[in-house]
Design an enzyme around this catalytic site. Structure first.
Site, PDB file in Angstrom:
ATOM      1  N   HIS A 178      -3.217  -4.760   0.957  1.00 44.33           N
ATOM      2  CA  HIS A 178      -2.022  -5.326   1.424  1.00 44.33           C
ATOM      3  C   HIS A 178      -2.275  -5.544   2.985  1.00 44.33           C
ATOM      4  O   HIS A 178      -3.014  -4.762   3.555  1.00 44.33           O
ATOM      5  CB  HIS A 178      -0.737  -4.366   1.623  1.00 44.33           C
ATOM      6  CG  HIS A 178      -0.019  -4.433   0.419  1.00 44.33           C
ATOM      7  ND1 HIS A 178       0.481  -2.962  -0.074  1.00 44.33           N
ATOM      8  CD2 HIS A 178       0.611  -5.188  -0.512  1.00 44.33           C
ATOM      9  CE1 HIS A 178       1.070  -3.343  -1.348  1.00 44.33           C
ATOM     10  NE2 HIS A 178       0.994  -4.715  -1.462  1.00 44.33           N
ATOM     11  N   CYS A 271       4.448   1.064   5.473  1.00 41.34           N
ATOM     12  CA  CYS A 271       4.752   0.767   4.156  1.00 41.34           C
ATOM     13  C   CYS A 271       6.069   1.305   3.481  1.00 41.34           C
ATOM     14  O   CYS A 271       6.725   1.040   2.961  1.00 41.34           O
ATOM     15  CB  CYS A 271       3.628   1.311   3.252  1.00 41.34           C
ATOM     16  SG  CYS A 271       2.105   0.762   3.392  1.00 41.34           S
TER      17      CYS A 271
HETATM   18  N1  ARG Z   1       1.244   2.698  -4.352  1.00 43.59           N
HETATM   19  C1  ARG Z   1       1.679   1.686  -3.700  1.00 43.59           C
HETATM   20  C2  ARG Z   1       1.190   0.404  -4.355  1.00 43.59           C
HETATM   21  O1  ARG Z   1      -0.157   0.464  -4.786  1.00 43.59           O
HETATM   22  C3  ARG Z   1       1.547   1.489  -2.213  1.00 43.59           C
HETATM   23  C4  ARG Z   1       2.366   0.529  -1.597  1.00 43.59           C
HETATM   24  C5  ARG Z   1       1.833   0.353  -0.130  1.00 43.59           C
HETATM   25  N2  ARG Z   1       2.687  -0.600   0.382  1.00 43.59           N
HETATM   26  C6  ARG Z   1       2.266  -1.377   1.431  1.00 43.59           C
HETATM   27  N3  ARG Z   1       3.296  -2.055   2.234  1.00 43.59           N
HETATM   28  N4  ARG Z   1       1.106  -1.442   1.868  1.00 43.59           N
HETATM   29  O2  ARG Z   1       1.876  -0.833  -4.583  1.00 43.59           O
END
Ligand code: ARG
Length: 280
Positions: A178, A271
């Site tokens: 991300h 996050c």
């Molecule tokens: N386990 C979650 C996923 O893989 C973590 C999300 C993390 N969120 C972020 N905004 N980076 O989607």
């Protein structure tokens, strides 16, 4: 769709944060390089870490936080940055998650936004978009990541909705899946970022548009870029002294919060937070 007029072009200010207490947080599937079913989070410790983040934000930074309840079948719903991308004027572009494991969250976030007076805008079908995890509004620009969780078609759509230019940044390493794991807007044109997470062209685009603070590989792995920025306050995952030094040198007040149990799922401070532009 009405393109945004003048106010959109003004610098965005974060009025409130949306968070989700980890009542059903767990690691029940593997959808990113950090998640291993053999290393599930300690739920009590996760709760303590989340509370420390919440308290730091509400009491030390002094920003109001609103909450959404976690759905029992959505173990990753704590990561509210992925709910959508709030736009000025109480509008939000709802996320369309890449993975079915997280698609179950969409109706809960949608309901929350509707109940709080938001106009909910949807991405076209088959166009994955993971909200503020992959897109930031910075002045007259949208800066967005693609390839891992968000499709590039979402960038085009964001530009259509807002009338703003979208800088599309390709993410090339599965650990920084991300944009908010490797790119940290700090206000104005200052950003911290981890160059190796991007292809050469994205690095060039970032260097052309921003004043940059490079993050070291060690601190990138500790999620240094995944920090919450409110004005001149930064709440960052513990153990990133080099970025902390650079920020303090520039006049930021920095708070550290241990995030080990969320890093096991591939997330940290940012996050766990969605930036809301208007109070709800
Ligand atoms: N386990 C979650 C996923 O893989 C973590 C999300 C993390 N969120 C972020 N905004 N980076 O989607």
């Amino acid at each position: 769709m009405q393109p945004m007029t003048e106010p959109a072009a003004q610098a965005q200010r974060v009025a409130q944060l949306l968070m989700c207490a980890p009542s059903a947080y767990d690691l029940l599937y593997e959808i990113n390089a950090w998640m291993h079913l053999s290393q599930r989070p300690d739920k009590r410790l996760a709760w303590k870490q989340w509370e420390q983040l919440y308290q730091t934000l509400t009491e030390k930074v002094g920003i109001p936080v609103v909450l959404i309840e976690q759905a029992s079948e959505a173990p990753d719903m704590v990561f509210t940055a992925n709910a959508g991308l709030p736009l000025p004027g109480r509008r939000v572009v709802l996320s369309r998650f890449r993975h079915p494991e997280r698609q179950v969250e969409e109706p809960y976030f949608e309901q929350w936004f509707c109940e709080h007076g938001y106009e909910v805008i949807r991405m076209p079908p088959n166009c994955a978009f993971e909200g503020e995890g992959d897109a930031f509004l910075i002045d007259h620009l949208i800066v967005a990541g693609y390839r891992k969780r968000t499709d590039i078609c979402a960038h085009r759509y964001l530009s259509q909705i807002t009338g703003l230019e979208t800088l599309s940044l390709e993410l090339v390493d599965d650990r920084w899946y991300h944009l908010d794991t490797c790119f940290l807007p700090l206000g104005g044109r200052l950003v911290a970022y981890y160059p190796e997470a991007f292809d050469w062209y994205a690095r060039r685009v970032i260097e052309q548009h921003f004043e940059t603070i490079p993050v070291t590989p060690e601190e990138a792995l500790r999620f240094a870029c995944n920090s919450v920025v409110v004005g001149k306050h930064v709440v960052m995952p513990a153990g990133c002294p080099i970025l902390r030094f650079h920020l303090e040198e520039r006049g930021y007040t920095v708070y550290e919060v241990p995030m080990s149990e969320f890093i096991k799922s591939g997330g940290a401070c940012k996050c766990l937070v969605l930036y809301l532009l208007e109070p709800v």
